[in-house]
Design an enzyme around this catalytic site. Structure first.
Site, short mmCIF file in Angstrom:
data_model
loop_
_atom_site.label_atom_id
_atom_site.label_comp_id
_atom_site.label_asym_id
_atom_site.label_seq_id
_atom_site.Cartn_x
_atom_site.Cartn_y
_atom_site.Cartn_z
N ASP A 62 -23.65 33.57 -0.89
CA ASP A 62 -23.90 34.49 -2.01
C ASP A 62 -25.13 35.34 -1.72
O ASP A 62 -25.84 35.10 -0.75
CB ASP A 62 -24.05 33.73 -3.34
CG ASP A 62 -25.02 32.57 -3.22
OD1 ASP A 62 -26.07 32.74 -2.56
OD2 ASP A 62 -24.75 31.50 -3.79
N ASP A 64 -28.64 37.08 -3.24
CA ASP A 64 -29.66 37.17 -4.28
C ASP A 64 -30.47 38.44 -4.04
O ASP A 64 -30.77 38.78 -2.90
CB ASP A 64 -30.60 35.96 -4.22
CG ASP A 64 -29.85 34.66 -4.48
OD1 ASP A 64 -29.03 34.63 -5.42
OD2 ASP A 64 -30.06 33.68 -3.75
N ASP A 147 -39.98 28.79 -1.86
CA ASP A 147 -40.24 27.48 -1.26
C ASP A 147 -40.56 27.55 0.24
O ASP A 147 -41.67 27.28 0.67
CB ASP A 147 -39.13 26.48 -1.59
CG ASP A 147 -37.72 27.02 -1.37
OD1 ASP A 147 -37.58 28.15 -0.85
OD2 ASP A 147 -36.76 26.31 -1.72
#
Ligand code: ATP
Ligand code: MG
Length: 437
Positions: A62, A64, A147
């Protein structure tokens, strides 16, 4: 609190001739969203797994997008969009089945000093857990609150550059997962990052960089503070990315399995075999490799099997008859598990049926086989039986019998049943423990 910014990071731009991101692997919808945002005067970049996976030569699952536009502004630009979330709003732009997630640049809420500093509404809990994550920020802040360094690369479709704030390209080339900032602080803010480290390491075949690796075994129990529903979602991501067995090994190695499946780990530590789990995950990995899906209930049926076996056996050793002992054990194991990870009812029901059918599959006389065969969960239970055989848990033969029975025509099936009758039903006996009279 720990100093999160001991390392200094510098913004770098990698021009198009020095990286291998090709526009052609970016989906049309993602490109459409990026260019409409750009044309409306906003900054907009592809970010996260999408950029990472393309740079590694893979195909992202996907896309983002991070942008300087507010959620309301994004929503205003796309009729086919929805605002999601209460505290931090993100926008989903929908193109048929494809969903493009658009997020406004965010700052690090833990660092922000704003008017309600004195409020009860603290930004981190006593464990350092990030309670609020809802402050807009600059692009650089957006990068540094992510992260891992390899997850903080941005791709601009206007000039085809990759923007790197945290030496992500270097770590990508070294094939390692490295947290941005001080690892212990970042894990305390969000312990799920420990699971993400392991998930990406297994999936990408990366190492976990030494400082990123060091605190995990000690901090793993922090995961017990995470809501069970979020851990359920993480478990699915961990085991359905196609690298389940490798992920399982890493989870064990880093003490991360216990907060997810406490009873399973207790049973294994007490001597229960985990061979069924391994075989099931190998099976799952093979299925995913050929484009088949895996069901959460099959996965959970396998992951909890050692715990179920241990409890079921204990009950029988205490004199409970086999069938009621199984029912009690099922209730107990599920009851304990949902304190760690939730299991939505639509999955726990079928999971129970897979387990219960394990007792019915050996009993084939008369009409029983047909009843079992027409059970809505027969297929999953049969697959589970095959995995148990592979794991050496039961004598081989029963799986093969059911394979043939399914393929046989009516006459063939009758013949198979009459042959069963001739050899007589085998009575199930469970071994008594040696130390019992
Ligand atoms: P994939 O979608 O392949 O699982 P991903 O890296 O895209 O991998 P997502 O969960 O889709 O992971 O998150 C998108 C991005 O958001 C990440 O790449 C990362 O930059 C950021 N992110 C996600 N979860 C966290 C987290 N717990 N802490 C900090 N940043 C996060
Ligand atoms: Mg993603």
């Amino acid at each position: 609190m720990g100093d999160t910014q001991t390392q200094t990071y510098q913004r770098r731009e990698i021009p198009r001739d020095q990286h291998n991101v090709s526009r052609s692997v970016i989906s049309e919808p993602a490109k459409k969203v990026l260019s409409r945002l750009n044309n409306a005067g906003y900054e907009a970049y592809l970010v996260g797994g999408g950029v990472r996976d393309i740079l590694l030569g893979g195909k992202p699952k996907d896309f983002d997008i991070a942008t300087s536009a507010t959620p309301e502004e994004v929503h205003g630009l796309f009729r086919n969009s929805r605002l999601i979330g209460r505290r931090f709003r993100i926008v989903h732009v929908l193109f048929g089945r494809e969903v493009i997630e658009v997020t406004t640049f965010r700052g690090n809420a833990a660092d922000a000093e704003d008017e309600d500093e004195q409020d009860d509404d603290r930004r981190t809990s006593e464990h350092g857990l990030l309670l609020r994550d809802n402050v807009y920020g600059s692009m650089e802040e957006d990068a540094l609150r992510r992260d891992f360094t390899v997850n903080a690369l941005y791709y601009c479709i206007r000039d085809f550059t990759v923007v790197d704030f945290a030496n992500g390209m270097e770590d990508l080339n070294k094939r390692q997962m490295r947290l941005i900032g001080d690892p212990e602080t970042r894990y305390r803010e969000d312990p799920v990052r420990m699971l993400r480290a392991v998930r990406f390491a297994a999936k990408l075949g990366f190492d976990i960089e030494a400082n990123t690796k060091a605190p995990i075994r000690t901090l793993a129990p922090l995961l017990t503070h995470i809501p069970p529903a979020r851990l359920f979602e993480e478990v699915l991501k961990l085991f359905s990315a196609g690298y389940g067995e490798a992920t399982y090994d890493l989870l064990r190695e880093y003490n991360l399995l216990a907060p997810l499946f406490p009873e399973t780990v207790a049973a294994i530590d007490a001597g229960e075999s985990d061979e069924l789990i391994r075989r099931a995950l190998q099976n799952t990995d093979r299925r995913i490799a050929i484009g088949k899906s895996v069901t959460p209930y099959f996965l959970f049926a396998a992951m909890l099997w050692p715990a179920l076996q241990a409890d079921w056996r204990k009950r029988q050793d205490n004199g409970e008859p086999v069938q009621p002992a199984l029912h009690q054990a099922i209730g107990k194991v599920i009851g304990q598990q949902i304190q760690a990870t939730s299991i939505p009812k639509r999955f726990s029901g079928p999971m129970k049926e897979i387990w219960e059918l394990q007792m019915r599959l050996p009993r084939r006389q008369g009409k029983r086989s047909f009843v079992t065969l027409s059970h809505p969960r027969f297929r999953a239970a049969y697959d589970f039986l095959l995995v148990r055989e592979e794991a050496g848990e039961i004598e081989p033969g029963l799986g093969q019998w059911w394979t043939e029975f399914q393929e046989a025509d009516e006459k063939g099936q009758e013949k198979m049943l009459s042959q069963l009758g001739a050899s007589g039903p085998k009575k199930r006996r469970r071994k008594k423990p040696a130390n019992k009279a």
